[in-house]
Scaffold this motif. Structure first.
Motif, short mmCIF file in Angstrom:
data_model
loop_
_atom_site.label_atom_id
_atom_site.label_comp_id
_atom_site.label_asym_id
_atom_site.label_seq_id
_atom_site.Cartn_x
_atom_site.Cartn_y
_atom_site.Cartn_z
N LYS A 44 3.50 3.05 9.67
CA LYS A 44 4.51 4.03 10.07
C LYS A 44 5.40 3.40 11.13
O LYS A 44 4.92 2.66 11.99
N VAL A 45 6.68 3.68 11.08
CA VAL A 45 7.58 3.25 12.14
C VAL A 45 7.40 4.25 13.29
O VAL A 45 7.88 5.37 13.23
N ARG A 46 6.69 3.82 14.30
CA ARG A 46 6.31 4.71 15.39
C ARG A 46 7.41 4.82 16.44
O ARG A 46 7.59 5.86 17.07
N ARG A 47 8.12 3.72 16.64
CA ARG A 47 9.16 3.72 17.65
C ARG A 47 10.27 2.76 17.24
O ARG A 47 9.99 1.64 16.83
N LYS A 48 11.50 3.22 17.33
CA LYS A 48 12.64 2.38 17.00
C LYS A 48 13.33 1.92 18.27
O LYS A 48 13.66 2.73 19.13
N GLY A 49 13.54 0.62 18.37
CA GLY A 49 14.32 0.07 19.47
C GLY A 49 15.57 -0.59 18.92
O GLY A 49 15.73 -0.77 17.71
N ARG A 50 16.46 -0.95 19.82
CA ARG A 50 17.71 -1.56 19.38
C ARG A 50 17.45 -2.92 18.72
O ARG A 50 18.14 -3.29 17.77
#
Length: 444
Positions: A44-50
């Motif tokens: 799962k993509v838990r956190r998106k950063g730049r």
């Protein structure tokens, strides 16, 4: 599942520091715990950063790591403490060495260095005599536990396989005491344990959200009746602390005896105490006329263990109680020529009573300041050993020392002080470049 989370197939390219497996999604790095090289996983993509994503492992769907094992602890993968418990120990060591090599190359920009020597831990579980627990209400009772990795999610813990049994055996007793006297402990948020390696003595630190309550004497009068071996409690508030009882623990390493204070730093694997001290002594090749400078000296593990063979020892540390104990430990073990001082080393080195010929640096995880490293680089020592559990700060600092001080890396030892976890304890020996080339030519 939150709308921003997506299930994605990711191929893990390699292991990186802090326990992550690195893959890529849409050309951006994805860092996922409990995922290992060559595995294809659903995450799962838990956190998106730049610039990067943080993944959360769902399952391995292709090429599972052949070194995977069934982790013995039921909290593995949940509590955030162990990142490699599902790997055979020999492969843990291999991964850590590879991570250390890459960190030296890409963060330190170190172009060449000797092969890294691995020093395994004699025991891979039940090695820690010190730990910290969060305290929270769970099912209407105060419980001890950990937070999940990089979160505030509380996980109650009845057992932790890294901890000495003498800590685990006391957990239910301490929880019972807390719940019986909850009115005396408002805003208690954590408890740190330090147990004597033979299990006979326990010191606790009670940490509070604001200031500690004025009930300390009552708490300590009651607690030893419920908790065997409890000798002292350090009550720690936001800016102040109070010790009630005996907070010092005495330990023996090799032929030396050390008194360790509540809140003082000491290496956290009892089975590596003697091996790491032997290693440092061997690497430094101390001569009787050497002058030792011990930076971040703690209670004097290196000052005493190595310094007994020197003509003079200087130790600096920002913890006043640790400096006091370092001097007492020096006296206790027969040192006569020494000088210990409380000093904020982030501001540099300052003046020294003598010119050191040997330097030991054992900083906190964040490493050394630029001011301190520049000052060390100006000293004409024949040997410097830098000890750290954090490869990025270690790589940065030794690269600066090599660049500014004309030192070169003579040896690198990975001492596995923290089996099952991502921490990588490393001792790097640096010597003047001319000395290194001279000895190298003699060997050839």
């Amino acid at each position: 599942m939150a709308k921003t989370e997506k299930i994605k197939n990711i191929r893990i390219q390699k292991a990186v520091y802090r326990g992550f497996g690195l893959g890529y999604l849409y050309g951006k790095p994805v860092f996922t715990l409990h995922a290992f090289p060559d595995e294809k996983i659903i995450a799962k993509v838990r956190r998106k950063g730049r610039k990067a994503f943080r993944g959360e492992m769902v399952e391995v769907i292709e090429s599972p790591c052949p070194h995977r094992i069934q982790p013995p602890c039921p909290h593995s993968g949940i509590c955030g403490g162990c990142h490699y418990q599902e790997l055979a120990y020999e492969y843990q060591l291999q991964l850590k060495r590879e991570i250390l090599e890459e960190t030296l190359t890409y963060i330190g920009k170190v172009e060449s260095y000797p092969p890294i020597t691995i020093n395994p831990s004699p025991q891979t579980f039940r090695y820690r005599p010190q730990c910290g627990f969060q305290v929270q209400t769970w099912e209407n009772r105060l419980k001890l536990g950990y937070f999940r990795f990089e979160s505030q999610d509380f996980i109650p813990i009845d057992d932790c396989l890294l901890l000495r049994p003498d800590i685990i055996d006391r957990i239910p007793l301490i929880e019972s005491f807390l719940n019986e006297h909850i009115d005396l402990l408002p805003n208690l948020i954590y408890i740190d344990f330090r147990v004597k390696s033979d299990g006979t003595q326990l010191v606790l630190t009670f940490g509070f959200r604001d200031d500690y309550p004025d009930t300390g004497d009552r708490i300590f009068a009651l607690a030893p009746q419920h908790i065997p071996g409890l000798s002292g409690i350090l009550f720690r508030g936001w800016k102040t602390e109070l010790l009630i009882g005996q907070g010092d623990v005495e330990e023996k390493v090799e032929n030396n005896t050390f008194v360790i204070g509540a809140g003082s730093f000491f290496q956290n694997n009892i089975y590596q105490w003697a091996p790491i001290q032997q290693l440092i002594q061997q690497k430094l090749n101390i001569q009787p006329d050497d002058i030792l400078l011990d930076l971040f000296c703690g209670v004097g593990l290196w000052s005493v263990g190595v310094g007994k063979n020197c003509s003079y020892v200087m130790g600096y540390e920002n913890n006043e109680r640790s400096v006091e104990l370092a001097g007492a430990n020096a006296e206790r073990n027969g040192l006569s020529n020494y000088y210990f001082e409380v000093r904020d080393l982030s501001q540099g080195l300052g003046s020294l009573p003598k010119d050191p010929t040997v330097i030991i640096i054992n900083p906190p995880r964040s490493g050394c300041s630029r001011k301190l490293m520049n000052a060390i680089a100006q000293i004409q020592a024949h040997s410097i050993i830098y000890i750290s559990c954090d490869p990025p700060s270690l790589s940065r600092d030794i690269a600066r020392l090599c660049r500014k001080g004309n030192y070169t890396i003579s040896s690198i030892d990975f001492i596995d002080m923290f089996p099952q976890t991502f921490s990588i304890e490393t001792a790097v020996l640096l010597t003047p470049e001319s000395q290194y080339h001279s000895s190298d030519s003699l060997r050839s």
